[in-house]
Design a protein around this motif. Structure first.
Motif, mmCIF file in Angstrom:
data_model
loop_
_atom_site.group_PDB
_atom_site.id
_atom_site.type_symbol
_atom_site.label_atom_id
_atom_site.label_comp_id
_atom_site.label_asym_id
_atom_site.label_seq_id
_atom_site.Cartn_x
_atom_site.Cartn_y
_atom_site.Cartn_z
ATOM 1 N N SER A 147 0.850 -1.194 0.000
ATOM 2 C CA SER A 147 0.000 0.000 0.000
ATOM 3 C C SER A 147 0.887 1.246 0.000
ATOM 4 O O SER A 147 1.599 1.500 0.968
ATOM 5 C CB SER A 147 -0.909 -0.009 1.231
ATOM 6 O OG SER A 147 -1.804 1.071 1.200
ATOM 7 N N ILE A 201 -10.866 8.810 -9.259
ATOM 8 C CA ILE A 201 -10.158 7.576 -8.888
ATOM 9 C C ILE A 201 -9.677 6.851 -10.146
ATOM 10 O O ILE A 201 -8.544 6.372 -10.210
ATOM 11 C CB ILE A 201 -11.070 6.684 -8.035
ATOM 12 C CG1 ILE A 201 -11.364 7.364 -6.690
ATOM 13 C CG2 ILE A 201 -10.435 5.310 -7.809
ATOM 14 C CD1 ILE A 201 -12.520 6.750 -5.913
ATOM 15 N N ILE A 259 -6.087 -0.648 -7.131
ATOM 16 C CA ILE A 259 -6.419 -0.059 -5.830
ATOM 17 C C ILE A 259 -6.937 -1.169 -4.949
ATOM 18 O O ILE A 259 -7.823 -1.936 -5.347
ATOM 19 C CB ILE A 259 -7.462 1.064 -5.990
ATOM 20 C CG1 ILE A 259 -6.805 2.274 -6.676
ATOM 21 C CG2 ILE A 259 -8.043 1.464 -4.637
ATOM 22 C CD1 ILE A 259 -7.762 3.384 -7.032
ATOM 23 N N ASP A 280 -9.126 -2.563 -2.463
ATOM 24 C CA ASP A 280 -10.426 -2.182 -1.901
ATOM 25 C C ASP A 280 -10.493 -2.437 -0.389
ATOM 26 O O ASP A 280 -11.176 -1.705 0.335
ATOM 27 C CB ASP A 280 -11.550 -2.941 -2.607
ATOM 28 C CG ASP A 280 -11.758 -2.473 -4.039
ATOM 29 O OD1 ASP A 280 -11.462 -1.296 -4.324
ATOM 30 O OD2 ASP A 280 -12.210 -3.280 -4.871
ATOM 31 N N ALA A 288 -8.819 0.526 1.206
ATOM 32 C CA ALA A 288 -9.677 1.705 1.087
ATOM 33 C C ALA A 288 -10.833 1.644 2.084
ATOM 34 O O ALA A 288 -11.181 2.643 2.728
ATOM 35 C CB ALA A 288 -10.208 1.826 -0.341
ATOM 36 N N ARG A 289 -11.408 0.442 2.239
ATOM 37 C CA ARG A 289 -12.512 0.268 3.183
ATOM 38 C C ARG A 289 -12.040 0.480 4.623
ATOM 39 O O ARG A 289 -12.713 1.135 5.426
ATOM 40 C CB ARG A 289 -13.102 -1.133 3.018
ATOM 41 C CG ARG A 289 -14.421 -1.347 3.752
ATOM 42 C CD ARG A 289 -14.994 -2.723 3.453
ATOM 43 N NE ARG A 289 -15.123 -2.967 2.019
ATOM 44 C CZ ARG A 289 -14.376 -3.824 1.327
ATOM 45 N NH1 ARG A 289 -13.432 -4.534 1.940
ATOM 46 N NH2 ARG A 289 -14.564 -3.980 0.035
ATOM 47 N N GLU A 291 -9.510 2.299 5.569
ATOM 48 C CA GLU A 291 -9.248 3.735 5.735
ATOM 49 C C GLU A 291 -10.550 4.478 6.026
ATOM 50 O O GLU A 291 -10.610 5.368 6.878
ATOM 51 C CB GLU A 291 -8.619 4.284 4.456
ATOM 52 C CG GLU A 291 -7.297 3.648 4.091
ATOM 53 C CD GLU A 291 -6.139 4.599 4.226
ATOM 54 O OE1 GLU A 291 -6.268 5.604 4.941
ATOM 55 O OE2 GLU A 291 -5.105 4.320 3.623
ATOM 56 N N GLN A 292 -11.598 4.096 5.312
ATOM 57 C CA GLN A 292 -12.902 4.726 5.502
ATOM 58 C C GLN A 292 -13.414 4.502 6.921
ATOM 59 O O GLN A 292 -13.987 5.397 7.551
ATOM 60 C CB GLN A 292 -13.899 4.131 4.496
ATOM 61 C CG GLN A 292 -15.191 4.904 4.342
ATOM 62 C CD GLN A 292 -15.111 5.917 3.213
ATOM 63 O OE1 GLN A 292 -14.414 5.715 2.236
ATOM 64 N NE2 GLN A 292 -15.834 7.016 3.351
ATOM 65 N N PHE A 316 -9.078 8.358 0.272
ATOM 66 C CA PHE A 316 -8.788 7.028 0.793
ATOM 67 C C PHE A 316 -8.457 6.055 -0.340
ATOM 68 O O PHE A 316 -7.582 5.195 -0.194
ATOM 69 C CB PHE A 316 -9.980 6.498 1.600
ATOM 70 C CG PHE A 316 -10.244 7.246 2.881
ATOM 71 C CD1 PHE A 316 -9.216 7.764 3.635
ATOM 72 C CD2 PHE A 316 -11.553 7.431 3.338
ATOM 73 C CE1 PHE A 316 -9.459 8.450 4.810
ATOM 74 C CE2 PHE A 316 -11.810 8.111 4.509
ATOM 75 C CZ PHE A 316 -10.762 8.627 5.250
ATOM 76 N N HIS A 317 -9.138 6.173 -1.461
ATOM 77 C CA HIS A 317 -8.845 5.290 -2.592
ATOM 78 C C HIS A 317 -7.474 5.605 -3.202
ATOM 79 O O HIS A 317 -6.762 4.691 -3.634
ATOM 80 C CB HIS A 317 -9.940 5.385 -3.650
ATOM 81 C CG HIS A 317 -11.145 4.543 -3.349
ATOM 82 N ND1 HIS A 317 -12.123 4.947 -2.460
ATOM 83 C CD2 HIS A 317 -11.506 3.306 -3.789
ATOM 84 C CE1 HIS A 317 -13.044 4.002 -2.381
ATOM 85 N NE2 HIS A 317 -12.693 2.993 -3.174
ATOM 86 N N CYS A 331 -4.878 6.655 -1.506
ATOM 87 C CA CYS A 331 -3.907 6.083 -0.566
ATOM 88 C C CYS A 331 -3.849 4.563 -0.668
ATOM 89 O O CYS A 331 -2.841 3.952 -0.304
ATOM 90 C CB CYS A 331 -4.262 6.479 0.864
ATOM 91 S SG CYS A 331 -3.988 8.227 1.242
ATOM 92 N N ALA A 332 -4.922 3.942 -1.152
ATOM 93 C CA ALA A 332 -5.002 2.482 -1.221
ATOM 94 C C ALA A 332 -4.397 1.902 -2.489
ATOM 95 O O ALA A 332 -4.519 0.706 -2.740
ATOM 96 C CB ALA A 332 -6.464 2.038 -1.087
#
Length: 310
Positions: A61, A134, A152, A154, A157-158, A160-161, A192-193, A195-196
């Motif tokens: 990541s 994105i 990416i 997921d 990203a999730r 991070e959210q 967040f996406h 960063c992922a």
């Protein structure tokens, strides 16, 4: 002639035996699950030669390293108008600090701290929907690296959210000063996406070639030479948060770190370098990554402060 293959192999071997490895980021669960013994190093030279060692082909990541690519896209979209909303000074504080925003009226110090990168995402969303932004980021890094396998993650990203409470505070605080135009959740979802992004050292070093080559890759201009120089300047002064001065002192190259343990470093005119080791120092930068880059700089003489640099 410098034996780069030998230097890269020797550094990777030394890192295997290094006792002080830092601490893996624990506040994002998928990052906490990465084995602490991972280490990868990739050099992509100006002549196209590639030198790899360790886990250089394993995706990780990239986290805040994506801010370099987001900044490039935002400058392409609005040019120097960006600097009305984001500064260009070192922060001297942690990457997720909220302290300076109050005294500086919601204007983040630079685009590489979290608050600054959130504003950069807001700028991109002034012209695009989140899904489009994105997609633009993913296409951009794939084009830079010449590799459509970049994705990416997921799950990251999730996560991070679900854990991004400090980033929500930063975004809402800037919105209260009028420096965030979009809805907070839409802007943060994009951030967040970004960063992922999952990239290997090889892919990351390939993606950084435009900053090594004065803004061009394989004869195709990505940014102007002047813009590449200025992005490198920001990486040198702001790329490692409150550890940026020490990084410049020890290594002397523009660089950008991420809490996934990666660092992208640029030797202008010579090499694009990516290193990955997930254990972090107190400032949130890769412990072994910085050490490896310091030894690389010592053994090659690469530094923007070195008279022999082109």
């Amino acid at each position: 002639m410098t034996d780069l293959a030998g230097i890269v192999a020797a550094i990777a071997d030394e890192m295997r035996w290094e006792g002080q490895r830092g601490v893996v980021a624990s506040y994002i669960p998928p990052l906490a699950a990465v084995p602490a013994d991972k280490f990868g190093l990739a050099l992509v030279m100006a002549d196209g030669a590639v030198h790899l060692a360790g886990d250089a082909d394993e995706p990780f990541s990239v986290q805040s390293i994506s801010k370099v690519f987001a900044l490039t896209l935002a400058l392409g979209a609005v040019g120097d108008q960006l600097w009305a909303r984001v500064g260009r000074e070192p922060s001297g504080t942690a990457f997720n600090s909220i302290v300076q925003l109050e005294t500086e009226h919601g204007i983040p110090r630079n685009p590489f701290i979290n608050a600054g990168a959130i504003v950069v995402c807001d700028v991109l969303l002034g012209r695009l929907r989140p899904r489009e932004a994105i997609g633009q980021m993913l296409r951009f890094v794939r084009e830079l690296a010449g590799d459509d396998a970049i994705v990416i993650d997921d799950d990251v990203a999730r996560a991070e959210q679900e854990t991004g409470f400090r980033n929500r505070a930063l975004a809402n605080y800037m919105r209260s000063f009028g420096n965030l135009n979009g809805e907070v959740e839409r802007v943060l979802g994009t951030y967040f996406h970004f960063c992922a992004l999952a990239m290997s050292c090889r892919q990351l070093a390939l993606a950084g070639r435009y900053l090594m080559n004065g803004g061009a890759v394989d004869g195709h201009r990505i940014v102007t030479e002047n813009r590449a120089r200025r992005i490198n300047a920001l990486m040198m002064s702001c790329g490692h948060y409150d550890n940026s001065g020490d990084f410049a002192y020890r290594i002397g190259l523009p660089g950008k770190s991420g809490v996934g343990g990666g660092i992208l470093a640029i030797a202008p005119g010579i090499a694009s370098i990516a290193v990955w080791s997930p254990g972090l120092n107190a400032a949130g930068n890769s412990q072994l990554g910085q050490l490896a880059l310091e030894r690389l700089a010592q053994r090659t003489g690469w530094s923007v402060f070195e008279p022999r640099m082109p």
